[in-house]
Scaffold this motif. Structure first.
Motif, PDB file in Angstrom:
ATOM      1  N   THR A   1      36.068  32.375  41.039  1.00 33.45           N
ATOM      2  CA  THR A   1      36.987  33.103  41.946  1.00 33.45           C
ATOM      3  C   THR A   1      37.950  34.011  40.991  1.00 33.45           C
ATOM      4  O   THR A   1      38.343  33.609  39.845  1.00 33.45           O
ATOM      5  N   LEU A   2      38.225  35.128  41.381  1.00 33.06           N
ATOM      6  CA  LEU A   2      38.925  36.241  40.496  1.00 33.06           C
ATOM      7  C   LEU A   2      40.385  36.655  41.293  1.00 33.06           C
ATOM      8  O   LEU A   2      40.216  36.967  42.398  1.00 33.06           O
TER       9      LEU A   2
ATOM     10  N   GLY B   1      29.809  37.407  36.706  1.00 38.70           N
ATOM     11  CA  GLY B   1      30.176  37.509  38.002  1.00 38.70           C
ATOM     12  C   GLY B   1      31.586  38.351  37.852  1.00 38.70           C
ATOM     13  O   GLY B   1      31.974  38.908  38.725  1.00 38.70           O
ATOM     14  N   TYR B   2      32.242  38.264  36.732  1.00 37.51           N
ATOM     15  CA  TYR B   2      33.611  38.836  36.510  1.00 37.51           C
ATOM     16  C   TYR B   2      33.363  40.325  36.949  1.00 37.51           C
ATOM     17  O   TYR B   2      34.454  40.735  37.455  1.00 37.51           O
TER      18      TYR B   2
ATOM     19  N   ARG C   1      31.742  42.313  38.450  1.00 33.72           N
ATOM     20  CA  ARG C   1      31.400  42.587  40.172  1.00 33.72           C
ATOM     21  C   ARG C   1      32.525  42.343  40.908  1.00 33.72           C
ATOM     22  O   ARG C   1      33.116  43.156  41.661  1.00 33.72           O
ATOM     23  N   GLU C   2      33.299  41.090  40.627  1.00 37.07           N
ATOM     24  CA  GLU C   2      34.451  40.919  41.306  1.00 37.07           C
ATOM     25  C   GLU C   2      35.692  41.732  40.830  1.00 37.07           C
ATOM     26  O   GLU C   2      36.627  42.088  41.763  1.00 37.07           O
ATOM     27  N   ARG C   3      35.695  42.083  39.677  1.00 37.95           N
ATOM     28  CA  ARG C   3      36.844  42.948  39.141  1.00 37.95           C
ATOM     29  C   ARG C   3      36.734  44.140  39.937  1.00 37.95           C
ATOM     30  O   ARG C   3      37.774  44.979  40.365  1.00 37.95           O
TER      31      ARG C   3
END
Length: 439
Positions: free
Chosen positions: A2-3, A410-411, A413-415
């Motif tokens: 989760t970000l 995944g960082y 993409r979430e950012r």
């Protein structure tokens, strides 16, 4: 994974008319903790400095230094923010001064404790809108505890049984003039810390025993060894300095543990703790200097160290990344520095090492490890982009490398999704949806 964005209240930015494109401001992430329910509290500091602004009455020109705690709900959205450290223009003085080395702890009753060096603790309501109690300690040079001072701890960690694991500072150590973190102390299970009540802490370890210069005025009545407050020779023995020197064979070594320091102890369980201890810091390169992540039980016995680290190849002195976090519910400990991310079982055996020399884990050099949540997640803060990454740790530590690699992939993409939502400028994430309390 989760970000979460590390947000700043838009109202505060508006008061000072802060320009995110300017190079006059800085935002740091000091600490973060999570509740068993999944809420996250993030402690940050926001500053602006202009050399020509000294004495200015215009908020748009004034220098400032605030600290903030933001509570994120289970959905990750900012729900409340407390601003403190100095008065906003036109406001009353802050009830909570800005503190060095500040950390958070969520107590069993839900209250939030913010502690800072040398030994001040302030207790806030879960909604961050009230200061429930305060226990201040001065950091003045050569000063001993005096009128109006009522310190509690420089840091607090909570064990599963509700014991408070605390780091305590003392005056009168060796030839130091000010107070330094020097004691590790624990409360009994289910300890209550609140207005009008400060639990007794039992000292289990002393870093430095050179206390001939101490006076009775510097004793903390709530920190005891045996039947009396800790002071001078009434303290756990041998000291961590002596025990680690013996354990590592560095007694009498110029680059051993004399004049060492320690950082926030972490709870591996209700009766086993990790105490990070670092040798003296020199002006020149310190890579290769002695350090230990000591395993100390609740009787004060040094049970060994977190193993498998090389003094040079795994040195936390590069970048001064001295934090160790632990998961007391599952008996694991973790450390991140510029050379890698490390994980240990409760017996001190190194179970995983993710080297930042490997392409998959190179992005870790941009993160600081803040804490491990009750759900077994690592909280990592990006140093420049001001984002908080939650990485779920598998039950089998042999699978941790794959989990970290997936989170780092995944960082981005979430950012991107968060950038669409918040439209940050120069990685300053502003938000006006959460209630703001100026304490």
């Amino acid at each position: 994974m989760t970000l979460l964005p590390v947000t700043v209240p838009a109202s505060l930015l508006s008061i000072h008319r802060l320009d995110p494109e300017s190079g006059e401001w800085g935002l740091r992430v000091d600490h973060a903790v999570a509740t068993a329910a999944g809420e996250t509290y993030v402690l940050t500091g926001l500053r602006r400095y202009r050399g020509h602004a000294v004495g200015s009455a215009d908020p748009a020109e004034q220098n400032f230094g605030y600290q903030m705690i933001t509570r994120h709900g289970v959905d990750g959205k900012p729900a409340a923010t407390a601003v403190f450290g100095q008065a906003v223009p036109g406001g009353a003085p802050s009830a909570v001064p800005e503190g060095d080395g500040a950390t958070l702890a969520v107590l069993p009753d839900g209250a939030v404790a913010v502690s800072s060096q040398p030994g001040s603790t302030y207790l806030l309501s879960p909604d961050l809108d009230k200061v429930l109690a305060s226990w201040p300690m001065s950091s003045g040079w050569g000063k001993e505890e005096g009128p109006g001072e009522d310190p509690f701890a420089a840091s607090i960690a909570v064990t599963p049984a509700g014991r408070l694991l605390c780091m305590i500072s003392e005056y009168g150590l060796s030839d130091w003039a000010d107070a330094h973190p020097n004691l590790v102390a624990v409360s009994g299970p289910g300890a209550l810390l609140g207005p009008g009540h400060k639990p007794v802490l039992r000292a289990i370890a002393t870093l430095d025993a050179r206390t001939d210069r101490q006076s009775d005025a510097g004793r903390h009545a709530h920190v005891r060894y045996g039947d009396a407050p800790v002071g001078r020779g009434n303290r756990p023995s041998p000291s961590l300095t002596e025990a680690l020197s013996e354990l590592t064979g560095t007694s009498g070594n110029l680059h051993g543990y004399v004049d060492s320091t320690m950082t926030r102890p972490a709870a591996l369980g209700d009766d086993l703790f990790v105490v990070p201890v670092f040798g003296k810091t020199y002006r020149s390169s310190n890579r290769g200097q002695e350090f230990s992540f000591a395993l100390v039980d609740d009787r004060g016995v040094v049970r060994g160290r977190l193993g498998g680290l090389h003094l040079r190849d795994d040195s936390p002195f590069t970048g001064f990344d001295f934090t160790v976090v632990a998961d007391p519910h599952r008996g694991r400990a973790f450390h991140l520095n510029r050379y890698g991310l490390y994980a240990w079982s409760a017996d001190g055996v190194l179970r995983a090492r993710m080297s930042t020399a490997d392409r998959a884990f190179k992005p870790l050099v941009h993160f600081a490890l803040l804490e491990c949540t009750p759900a077994g997640e690592l909280l990592l803060a990006h140093r420049k982009q001001h984002l908080l990454l939650r990485v779920t740790v598998p039950l089998d530590l042999d699978e941790l490398a794959a989990a970290v690699e997936a989170a780092l992939k995944g960082y981005g993409r979430e950012r991107t999704a968060l950038k669409r939502e918040y439209a940050p400028v120069n990685w300053l994430w502003s938000d006006d949806s959460a209630g703001v309390s100026h304490l």
